[in-house]
Design a protein around this motif. Structure first.
Motif: not given
Length: 494
Positions: A127-138, A153-157, A182-187
């Motif tokens: 998987i390859a992800h462009n964007g950011n997950i805004t609830n990644a820490e939770a 340490s990537s949110d994409s994992e 997942v919340e936030g933005a992703f392509s």
């Protein structure tokens, strides 16, 4: 002190690029062609502007299985040699170029370089992800408490671990299940042994397009990367859409609740290459329109219109055409400024912008100059460029900025300084002009920007057509992790 890694140009980023928002990432995938990894490498080369720290490619061959290569630095330096590309055989491959917006930076972060790979009961997937997950820490805390072991340490994992815990029957369904959390933005561009998968978040914040290459298919962050492999642009992947492509063809469905699109408006201003197409519109023509709107809103008497290269060029051309003031290349960019070519001593760091840009003194001397740039973030680079122009003998310096004031950080895949470091967050336009010590400073209005991108009535305050949070402070997805760290949202009545 030299950089910790030969591709680490952070010493330049800190000094030179204080006024530039850093793009998130670029993704690319191909299925149904011989040596798909070679096509992916070309596509990533065209997307290099979206991420220059590192890149990676994963391929699959029926005999060799999944193979991957991840490297720091430019695509041209890592994915053009025959020795490397021969290790990535097969008719299916995906790739990623990275500029870190979350996770570690530097030489210890090779584990953060995508694509990420996971082995599931029904087979492997990358998987390859462009964007950011805004609830990644939770999500990360929850997954670790349930036994997940993170390798990066990537949110994409988080997406891979959510897929691993899903009870759905196949990988596309597991991906749907994961992305609903997942919340936030992703392509996302992903692959299994036989499938190429593309998904956009329900708001369509980040771009993703579909192309046809021979008998095969391609997915890309931008259309310019389709051009380089000779692929035909078919259409944009719609917000909230998932496409699954196999040797039998393409299937499309919408696994998320339909919502009004909030595509990132800064893609039009700066991030996308000017030879790409967004929403059926040429990025170059849109930027020229921005310059025209800027000239209408903020005219000034001057002798020359000069772009801050390269991102300010189309807007400067539009400003010149609308105002009738001659366009000139008053600043010349060193096109070969890439890796560190000399030890970054304190003296070299202090040269800052001069390593990249040089003033064309013969044109500038004695002139009233309008400098057109795409944005002002912290103001450090703008001050240095102004000083260079005055040192070259300019009579006056007027800044015209092809975006509204950047007063709020982006949490959807763009590396933005903290709010207190954004010039527009603490200063009015007049105060910024005094801080930069220029004769005048004007930004395009938010309504003017919307008109330039084709919204003839400007920005509808009740329902904006784009994500413009970096200008307006109105976030379409609540940045939960940031709020938990003390970030204060814009008051509703402000």
């Amino acid at each position: 002190m030299p950089p910790a890694h030969p591709f680490d140009t952070s010493y330049l980023r800190d000094s030179d690029d204080g006024d530039k928002l850093k793009e998130e990432c670029g993704v690319f995938g191909v299925i149904g062609v011989a040596d798909a990894a070679n096509f992916v490498a070309l596509g990533l080369h065209a997307l290099q502007h979206r991420g220059q720290e590192a890149g990676g490619i994963v391929s699959h061959h029926p005999d060799a299985g999944f193979q991957s290569a991840r490297r720091f630095g430019y695509v041209r330096d890592n994915f053009t040699s025959q020795d490397v590309m021969e290790t990535l055989p097969g008719p299916l491959a995906i790739g990623h170029v990275r500029y870190s917006t979350s996770g570690n930076k530097g030489p210890t972060a090779i584990r953060d370089v995508q694509p990420f790979f996971g082995e599931f009961a029904m087979g492997g997937a990358a998987i390859a992800h462009n964007g950011n997950i805004t609830n990644a820490e939770a999500l990360r805390r929850e997954l670790i408490e349930r036994g997940s072991i993170f390798q990066s340490s990537s949110d994409s994992e988080c997406i891979i671990h959510l897929m691993a815990r899903s009870l759905q029957r196949n990988i596309p369904e597991r991906m749907e299940d994961a992305l609903r959390r997942v919340e936030g933005a992703f392509s996302v561009v992903a692959m299994t042994r036989t499938k190429l998968i593309g998904v956009r978040d329900p708001l369509g914040v980040r771009p993703l397009v579909l192309g046809k290459v021979g008998d095969g298919w391609a997915l890309s962050s931008e259309t310019c990367a389709l051009d380089i492999i000779g692929a035909e642009f078919v259409r944009e992947i719609e917000p909230g859409e998932m496409v699954v492509i196999t040797s039998k063809g393409l299937e499309s469905h919408f696994p998320f609740r339909r919502q009004a699109s909030r595509f990132c408006i800064f893609e039009h201003v700066y991030f996308s290459r000017p030879d790409s197409i967004l929403g059926g519109r040429s990025v170059y023509e849109t930027r020229e329109n921005i310059g025209r709107e800027l000239a209408k809103e903020s005219p000034v008497e001057a002798d020359l219109v000069c772009p801050v290269p390269d991102s300010g060029t189309p807007a400067a051309i539009g400003f010149s055409l609308e105002s009738g003031i001659p366009y000139a290349m008053g600043i010349i960019r060193n096109q070969y400024m890439g890796r560190t070519f000399i030890e970054p001593t304190e003296q070299i760091r202090n040269m800052g912008v001069r390593l990249k840009l040089n003033v064309n003194r013969a044109l500038i001397e004695g002139k009233r100059v309008i400098l057109v740039d795409d944005s002002v973030v912290r103001g450090t680079t703008s001050r240095k460029i102004k000083e260079m122009i005055l040192d070259a003998g300019a009579k006056e310096v007027h800044f015209r900025i092809a975006s509204p004031p950047t007063a709020w950080p982006c949490f959807y895949g763009v590396d933005t300084p903290q709010r207190e470091k954004l010039l527009a967050a603490t200063m009015s336009e007049d105060e910024m002009r005094e801080h930069l010590a220029v004769d005048s400073l004007k930004f395009i209005s938010l309504d003017g920007l919307y008109r330039a991108v084709g919204e003839t009535k400007g920005r509808d305050k009740s329902c904006p057509q784009y994500c413009d949070a970096c200008f307006s402070g109105e976030y379409p997805v609540t940045p939960a992790d940031q709020i938990s760290h003390g970030f204060e949202m814009k008051p509703a009545a402000e």
